[in-house]
Scaffold this active site. Structure first.
Site, PDB file in Angstrom:
ATOM      1  N   ASP A 113       3.816   1.702  -4.302  1.00  0.00           N
ATOM      2  CA  ASP A 113       3.655   3.099  -3.900  1.00  0.00           C
ATOM      3  C   ASP A 113       3.678   3.174  -2.381  1.00  0.00           C
ATOM      4  O   ASP A 113       3.212   2.258  -1.696  1.00  0.00           O
ATOM      5  CB  ASP A 113       2.304   3.638  -4.372  1.00  0.00           C
ATOM      6  CG  ASP A 113       2.229   3.850  -5.881  1.00  0.00           C
ATOM      7  OD1 ASP A 113       3.133   3.382  -6.581  1.00  0.00           O
ATOM      8  OD2 ASP A 113       1.266   4.484  -6.332  1.00  0.00           O
ATOM      9  N   HIS A 169       4.829  -5.393  -6.152  1.00  0.00           N
ATOM     10  CA  HIS A 169       5.438  -6.008  -7.327  1.00  0.00           C
ATOM     11  C   HIS A 169       6.850  -6.516  -7.042  1.00  0.00           C
ATOM     12  O   HIS A 169       7.471  -6.140  -6.037  1.00  0.00           O
ATOM     13  CB  HIS A 169       5.484  -4.992  -8.464  1.00  0.00           C
ATOM     14  CG  HIS A 169       4.125  -4.518  -8.903  1.00  0.00           C
ATOM     15  ND1 HIS A 169       3.566  -4.874 -10.104  1.00  0.00           N
ATOM     16  CD2 HIS A 169       3.207  -3.722  -8.286  1.00  0.00           C
ATOM     17  CE1 HIS A 169       2.363  -4.319 -10.216  1.00  0.00           C
ATOM     18  NE2 HIS A 169       2.122  -3.617  -9.122  1.00  0.00           N
ATOM     19  N   SER A 256      -1.110  -0.634   4.996  1.00  0.00           N
ATOM     20  CA  SER A 256      -0.338  -1.875   5.081  1.00  0.00           C
ATOM     21  C   SER A 256       1.140  -1.573   4.892  1.00  0.00           C
ATOM     22  O   SER A 256       1.513  -0.436   4.595  1.00  0.00           O
ATOM     23  CB  SER A 256      -0.812  -2.866   4.018  1.00  0.00           C
ATOM     24  OG  SER A 256      -2.228  -2.947   3.995  1.00  0.00           O
TER      25      SER A 256
END
EC number: 4.1.1.65
Length: 300
Positions: A113, A169, A256
């Site tokens: 996301d 991921h 981040s």
């Protein structure tokens, strides 16, 4: 003020920034900048705050954070009452149905996301940080041999703000090599900081690895830490078979960035993302969402 593009509504939205006043003061005032260089960018500052976020004392922050930033807890595997610390909440896992993965082998998906910028036909020595600031891939990973592989390829910069899901991921089936760790500072990765600190990504703590994907060639994964990010945690096992959508790792508290580099002529990024990036706007994306597609060889 940070404005980004919502792909679903096709409208621009204003990001609600956690600690906005603090960021503006730190990166826009002479006193704030001195405080930044003397203390905030240092490892021990983020480590101390990270330790607090790991402690049971920090759990009282969870409910107010959920309320202030309208976090959708129906997506979380745990309820708000089940978290044992703020980092337990911050690194929460989501229900599988909350982030459906585009399983088409030709679809390139977002690794997480966040707010995405995409650049095609890149110059490895003039990668765009923000308008007026560039950096080199060789300096970012301290490896010229690996960086040359991605000349004229694609660069994807996914910025995770503190309100986002903070696990990242894999975007395809394949095998990933060991992670290389590079020590560095802990500047914020918010656009406010990117506009003030040259070569910010090359200064911050970062980790990188080469992922040999089944459908998109070799991909360089880079995770960049930021202010108050206590740790970058890699949860994958190197040199074993990986499936599309498998977790690679997660960030503890703080904003981040995940950066991906793809080889030339492997992928075509979706038109809306490229257009918004060329205008300087990030596009809001979710993990598993299609962001591009494979360029098929003539003989396929």
């Amino acid at each position: 003020m940070v404005k980004y593009y919502n792909r679903k509504t096709k409208q621009y939205e204003i990001e609600k920034v956690a600690g906005d006043k603090y960021l503006q003061w730190t990166y826009s005032s002479p006193i704030g900048m001195k405080f930044l260089e003397l203390l905030i960018k240092k490892k021990f500052f983020s480590k101390i705050y990270g330790s607090f976020c790991d402690s049971k004392r920090s759990v009282k922050k969870v409910h107010s954070f959920i309320k202030d930033f309208n976090i959708n807890m129906t997506h979380s595997e745990k309820s708000a009452e089940e978290f044992e610390s703020f980092n337990d909440f911050f690194t929460r896992k989501l229900k599988k149905e909350a982030r459906p993965i585009d399983t088409d082998i030709n679809s390139l998906i977002s690794p997480g996301d966040g707010r995405l910028l995409a650049y095609e036909n890149i110059d490895l020595n003039k990668l765009v940080q923000v308008k007026g600031f560039t950096y080199s891939l060789g300096k970012l990973i301290n490896n010229l041999d690996i960086s040359e592989k991605f000349s004229e390829g694609i660069c994807l910069i996914l910025r995770l703000c503190p309100t986002d899901y903070h696990r990242f991921h894999f975007i395809d089936d394949g095998v990933c090599e060991e992670t290389i760790k590079i020590t560095g500072d802990y500047y914020s990765v918010n656009p406010t900081a990117l506009e003030q600190i040259p070569e910010l990504f090359c200064r911050n703590k970062r980790e990188w690895s080469v992922f040999h994907s089944k459908n998109f060639g070799d991909i360089l994964h880079i995770e960049v830490g930021a202010t108050c990010v206590g740790s970058i945690i890699q949860t994958y096992t190197p040199e074993v078979d990986i499936r599309k959508g498998d977790e690679k790792g997660y960030f503890k508290f703080g904003g981040s960035t995940t950066i991906l580099f793809l080889e030339k002529n492997k992928v075509k990024i979706d038109k809306d993302i490229i257009e918004q990036s060329s205008k300087g706007y990030e596009s809001r994306v979710l993990m598993g969402e299609k962001i591009g597609e494979k360029i098929k060889a003539c003989d396929e």
